[in-house]
Scaffold this motif. Sequence first.
Motif, PDB file in Angstrom:
ATOM      1  N   SER A 206      59.272 -11.943 -29.538  1.00  0.00           N
ATOM      2  CA  SER A 206      57.947 -12.020 -28.913  1.00  0.00           C
ATOM      3  C   SER A 206      58.031 -12.501 -27.467  1.00  0.00           C
ATOM      4  N   ASP A 235      44.024 -17.852 -27.660  1.00  0.00           N
ATOM      5  CA  ASP A 235      43.415 -16.955 -28.641  1.00  0.00           C
ATOM      6  C   ASP A 235      42.320 -16.108 -27.992  1.00  0.00           C
ATOM      7  N   LEU A 263      49.845 -10.885 -25.859  1.00  0.00           N
ATOM      8  CA  LEU A 263      50.158 -10.772 -27.284  1.00  0.00           C
ATOM      9  C   LEU A 263      50.469  -9.332 -27.667  1.00  0.00           C
ATOM     10  N   TYR A 348      48.921 -22.131 -34.023  1.00  0.00           N
ATOM     11  CA  TYR A 348      48.521 -20.800 -34.475  1.00  0.00           C
ATOM     12  C   TYR A 348      46.992 -20.694 -34.483  1.00  0.00           C
ATOM     13  N   GLU A 353      48.424 -16.148 -35.913  1.00  0.00           N
ATOM     14  CA  GLU A 353      49.198 -15.648 -34.775  1.00  0.00           C
ATOM     15  C   GLU A 353      49.560 -16.810 -33.861  1.00  0.00           C
TER      16      GLU A 353
END
Length: 460
Positions: A206, A235, A263, A348, A353
């Motif tokens: 990632s 987020d 992301l 997360y 995620e």
Amino acid sequence: MKLKFLHNIENKIYFIPSLYALIATLVSILVIYLEYQYSSLLINVLPSFFFTSYDLSKTILSTIAGSLFAMITVSFSTIMVVLTMYSSQFSPRTMQDFLKNKVTLKVLGIFIAGFIYSILTLLFIDDRLLKSGESTIFSAMIGVIIAIVCLGYFVYFIHHAANSVQVNLLVESLKEDVIEIVDKLEKRNNSNDQIRNQPPDDLKASLDRDFYELHPKKSGYIQIIYDLKLTQLADQYDIIIRAEKMIGDYITENTVVFKFWQLDEQMDKFKDEKLVEIKNNIRDHLVISNERSKNDDIEFGLLKLTEVALRAISPGINDPNTAIFCINQLGWVLSRIAVANLENTYYYNDKDELCFILEDISFWDLLYKTFYQLSHYGKQDVSVAGSIIDALVIIAEGSPQDVKEQVWKFSHYILGGFDKNVLEQEDKKFLNHKIYRLAKETGHKKQKEKYFQVENFKIN
């Protein structure tokens, strides 16, 4: 950002005294208003001894104002004496622990509040409040009550200042400050399912791609990273943010403080306006100051304990027993950190995620930064070497096996740097007993290579 603004204000020395001064001003205005508007009603409600004549009120309030100003002067002189002792005897870094202590600031605030109340009330009361020559002024009684409270706080402040210069109480306070931070972080991390110590399996993949860098707009020490707010921000923008620097680190305008990744790799790169917006929002969740703060900085707390120990073993002070006490407290604090598991923290979102990464200092680095100066400056003092081994035993007790292995390995570094030429036979026996305890605690009881060679010496 509101949280950042409140932190900057609350962290100032003048915040609490200013708050008390404001309250005193409001109380004074309220009392004068009641006297002018409702004096007749108050006479019927309150006991007669609450009221004084105009001349007596002026005398009482002027006496209180002068006395409180003298108290403020004495308190300020006491503070300066204590700060001088902290700087010369303990550590310059410990000065803020007394200066910003809530007791110190509240005492100054109470004195200032009493002085302001007396002066303002003295300014506004006049003979128009007198009716038929009767005693109708009650603001002086309020001033007397405030003066008694100030006197009680003055006695308490003298007691507080006397306790603050006792090194054992100072060391205990420094230890409790660090333990409080560790307890707070552990409790928060354990109660939040979105905060974990284990990274996702695909973390390397990632992050092994293009990223954006963020630099601060000013230099200084990082005091706070609002990690939970940054998680929500990541987020919101569908990014992964990683902190490249930790709380307590010194940074400049050229330092990379954060890196962040999109992301979704398939998304178009952020446009300039969007990128500026994201960077500004991230900066809003970072507090930078020209000095380190004890509030969330574990390493800074350990540094202050270490510096007190270093001052104690310096030739000018030569107080090894204080150094031993500090080292024992360091061992207890590090043992608490070892079981708290605060090294790496991954945050997360609700969809599980990864959003934010905070990779804190490793336990090995914390061990090294805590003891390397003590090892260097105490390399010819058997009591210092022995107390460091005792501290390592304290850390090993109840710690996970990986921590025990780190502690055993670190003891090689401590004893390897010790000047063995100063050791007599009894010194070697003294250290061997401590090494044996550590070896037994860490599971290396059979390893003999670290023991000093002593004639007719045997450990059962």
